[in-house]
Every structure is written in structure tokens, then in C-alpha cells.
Scaffold this active site. Structure first.
Site, mmCIF file in Angstrom:
data_model
loop_
_atom_site.group_PDB
_atom_site.id
_atom_site.type_symbol
_atom_site.label_atom_id
_atom_site.label_comp_id
_atom_site.label_asym_id
_atom_site.label_seq_id
_atom_site.Cartn_x
_atom_site.Cartn_y
_atom_site.Cartn_z
ATOM 1 N N CYS A 86 0.811 -1.225 0.000
ATOM 2 C CA CYS A 86 0.000 0.000 0.000
ATOM 3 C C CYS A 86 0.839 1.268 0.000
ATOM 4 O O CYS A 86 0.312 2.370 -0.144
ATOM 5 C CB CYS A 86 -0.936 0.004 1.204
ATOM 6 N N CYS A 212 -13.463 0.725 7.132
ATOM 7 C CA CYS A 212 -12.592 0.179 6.091
ATOM 8 C C CYS A 212 -12.572 1.099 4.871
ATOM 9 O O CYS A 212 -13.618 1.581 4.430
ATOM 10 C CB CYS A 212 -13.091 -1.194 5.649
ATOM 11 N N SER A 213 -11.383 1.332 4.325
ATOM 12 C CA SER A 213 -11.284 2.135 3.101
ATOM 13 C C SER A 213 -11.906 1.377 1.937
ATOM 14 O O SER A 213 -12.043 0.152 1.966
ATOM 15 C CB SER A 213 -9.826 2.480 2.800
ATOM 16 N N LYS A 333 -10.108 6.753 3.828
ATOM 17 C CA LYS A 333 -11.456 6.344 4.237
ATOM 18 C C LYS A 333 -12.514 6.964 3.343
ATOM 19 O O LYS A 333 -13.459 6.288 2.921
ATOM 20 C CB LYS A 333 -11.677 6.755 5.710
ATOM 21 N N HIS A 337 -8.832 4.328 -1.933
ATOM 22 C CA HIS A 337 -7.498 3.756 -1.773
ATOM 23 C C HIS A 337 -7.108 2.904 -2.990
ATOM 24 O O HIS A 337 -6.927 1.689 -2.868
ATOM 25 C CB HIS A 337 -7.470 2.931 -0.485
#
Length: 390
Positions: A86, A212-213, A333, A337
Site C-alpha cells: 500500500c 474500512c477504506s 477512508k 485507496h
């Protein structure tokens, strides 16, 4: 070694479900736009640094070469693709910074992208597990479940902080309303984020969907220029300090998973290089892939003592109008992402603040900004301290 390079231009697609069919198209859209923003030509480039995670989202690899397919003018510029889970975007950025600062080149293009929404949920889930130590952690079933276990450990040690996670989610969604690039521009409110419902189900451990994103498509690019060329650039944002630190990939080898020791090491080294304290930062763009990550980052960076991260948000300190606004862009968020684009995007969000170009996101008087991007569960950690040069 020469003086620290500067950011002189950038480009950013909206994050979300993109109409662009693939990574090639996404990279093409931001590459030309970033060059135009920096007022440089493709012939001025000495190198291209591409961040794409992929990990199964596409059968097309060799993404460094894709930049020159979508933009033929870049087809003969030396290019390389980097991947660091990430933190892929920051890996590409730091490689470009090292390339320019070493004197091997004067101008470099950094482009990060990911096309995720065209893949099935099964492919997405498997791809994200590439950011874990699969030998030990694949049995969790998903990357979200790994962070769900981390959240569960936090609550076992410090008590139920589900409401704290909901406050973080609500803050970032409220901030994202003002970000034209955000995947979700909707203020969900604390009550919605704090309540398990059909629209906000439990995902893993104590984590709900709002913790969770989102799975997103998107791309971001920036131009990195040697410091001695900054005077001719339309703008210049410099790196007062930066650091990359790692921690063990297997969580089983950590002394304390909740410590986020690698994140703390990157933060401490970058801040020391910059000669900067938390009080000097006007804002922080940090990696909230899950709300528990942002909470642990408060503690790793010294905004609060271990187990007391809730005080940072309950006091209003990290709110948009607080002493240290955290994720005024909405963070991962709300913004989304798309893995390879995230690190580049975070640096662009900070640069926009420092040049006064953040529009409705603008933090008044922003002069120094922190950026934290991590790969995996705080395995690859990048912290940058940015300032406006001109």
C-alpha cells in the site's frame, strides 16, 4: 549529493469507479496533465517512476512501459515500476527523489495508479492479501480481517473503542465532502458510523464497513525537479525531511503489534531531519486504510499515549479546525485507496495545502505538512515533512 528536490507540478483523477478501462489509460491521463502543470515537456524528463501494485488486478504487467504506450512522447524515457504494497506510490516517489538528489537526473515524473473495481471481490481479496505474510496470515481470510484482529487486540487491552473508530470515520467522511477527488463525498455522521446495520455491517472483528477504506480506481502524478531549477518552476514544494523505515512482515515477529514501531521510526527520523515537532505541523495526511490504523498512528506519532489515542479526536485536536488537522482531504477512508496511487495522492493533497490550492479543503495558514503512507500492517513506512519553497 545535491540539495533536496522539489515538487513542481501534479495531476490527480477523481477516485472511485473510473470510466477509464485500465491502468494504461489512468497513467496516460495524469502523466500529460502533471507535465503541463509543471510547465515541462516530455523531452525535459530524465526518468519516469511508476507505482502500480497490481498483484492480480490485471494480466498486463510491465507497467513502467505502459506510460510510454499511453503517452508516446514518454516511450523512450528511462522508466521503472516500483511496488511496496500500500506504500507503492511513496516507493516510486522516494526513488524519484533519490534519482534527482543524487544528480543522475534533473527532472522526473512519478505516476501511481490502480484499477481495482473491474475485478471480482474474490480477486480483490486475494490481491490485498499479497500485502500480508501469507504463510501465517492468509488463514485470516482477508486483509480486513488482519486489521480486525489488530483492532480486537487493542480493545482487549484498552477497552471497547468502537466509538473512537466511528469518530475517526465520521471525521474523515465529513472532510471528504470538500474534496473534489474523493470516492465518497458524503458526511455519514457519527451515529451511522457507530451503528451496525444493513448498510453498515460488521466486516471483521470489531471493524464495520465504515471502518474500512473503499476499493477504488484512480491515478495521481507529480513532477520532481532539481532544487537548482526551482526558480523557473511555477511552484515549488520541498521536502524538509523524509524517512523510510521497515518492520517485520510477519506480525508474529513483532514485539507488540499495537506499537506500530516502523511507523514511529519513520516519523521520528523524518521529523529529526526536518528539525520539526508536532506543534510545527499545520496538518497531517496519514494512512487510514482502516480506522484502527489512524488511531494507532496517533499513538505512534506522539499525539497521545498508548491506549489514549481517543483523546486526540475527542478533544477536537485532529479535527479540521483543531491544532493538527488529520486527513483534511478525507483520507483513504473517504478519498478512496487505489493502492498504487495512494502515496502519490497523499503528497499531492499536502502540496495543494501548502500552495494554497486546496480549495474547500484548505487549512488556513498551512506552511508545513506531514505525510504518512504505509505498506501492509505498518511494514513499509514512509514519512515526509513538506514545506512550500516558492
Amino acid at each position: 549529493m545535491t540539495a533536496s528536490p522539489v515538487i513542481t507540478g501534479w495531476a490527480h483523477t477523481p477516485f472511485g469507479k473510473s470510466q477509464e478501462p485500465d491502468v494504461e489509460s489512468l497513467l496516460a491521463s495524469v502523466s500529460s496533465a502533471a507535465l503541463e502543470h509543471a510547465q515541462v515537456d516530455s523531452s525535459d524528463l530524465d526518468g519516469v517512476f511508476v507505482g502500480v501494485f497490481n498483484a492480480g488486478f490485471s494480466t498486463q504487467g510491465f507497467e513502467a512501459g505502459l506510460v510510454g504506450v499511453g503517452q508516446p512522447g514518454l516511450g523512450r524515457v528511462p522508466a521503472v515500476r516500483l511496488e511496496n504494497a500500500c506504500a507503492t506510490g511513496s516507493a516510486a516517489l522516494y526513488a524519484a527523489l533519490d534519482f534527482v538528489q543524487s544528480g543522475r537526473g534533473k527532472v522526473a515524473l512519478v505516476a501511481g495508479a490502480e484499477k481495482m473495481t473491474a475485478s471480482s471481490p474474490q480477486i480483490v481479496n486475494d490481491a490485498l492479501l499479497h500485502a500480508s505474510y501469507r504463510v501465517e496470515e492468509e488463514s485470516a481470510g482477508s486483509f480486513a480481517a488482519i486489521f480486525g484482529q489488530i483492532a480486537g487486540q487493542y480493545m482487549e487491552r484498552y477497552g471497547d473503542h468502537s466509538d473512537t473508530l466511528a469518530r475517526i470515520a465520521a471525521k474523515n467522511h465529513a472532510n471528504g465532502v470538500h474534496n473534489p477527488y474523493a470516492h465518497m463525498r458524503r458526511d455519514l455522521g457519527f451515529d451511522f458510523c457507530n451503528t451496525v446495520s444493513e448498510k453498515n455491517p460488521q466486516v471483521a472483528g470489531p471493524l464495520r464497513r465504515t471502518d474500512c477504506s473503499m476499493v477504488s480506481d484512480g491515478a495521481a502524478a507529480m513532477v520532481i525537479t532539481a532544487a537548482d531549477l526551482a526558480g523557473a518552476a511555477p511552484r515549488a514544494v520541498g521536502f524538509r525531511g523524509r524517512s523510510h523505515a521497515n518492520d517485520h512482515l510477519p506480525l508474529s515477529r513483532r514485539g507488540d503489534v499495537l506499537e506500530f514501531a516502523g511507523a514511529r521510526a519513520a516519523f521520528t527520523a523524518a521529523m529529526a531531519e526536518a528539525g520539526t515537532t508536532l506543534e510545527d505541523l499545520a496538518l497531517l495526511e496519514t494512512h487510514d486504510c482502516f480506522t484502527i490504523a489512524e488511531l494507532l498512528e496517533y499513538e505512534a506519532f506522539g499525539l497521545a499515549e498508548p491506549g489514549k489515542g481517543a483523546t486526540a479526536i475527542e478533544s477536537g485536536r485532529v479535527a479540521r479546525g483543531g491544532d493538527l488537522p488529520v486527513n483534511p482531504s478525507g483520507g483513504l477512508k473517504s478519498k478512496g485507496h487505489p493502492i498504487g496511487a495512494t502515496g502519490v495522492s497523499q503528497h499531492i493533497m499536502a502540496a495543494m495545502q501548502l500552495t494554497g490550492d486546496a480549495g474547500d479543503m484548505q487549512v488556513e495558514g498551512a506552511d508545513v505538512a506531514g505525510v504518512f503512507n504505509m505498506g501492509g500492517a505498518a511494514v513499509a513506512n514512509y514519512f515526509s515533512v513538506l514545506e512550500r519553497v516558492r
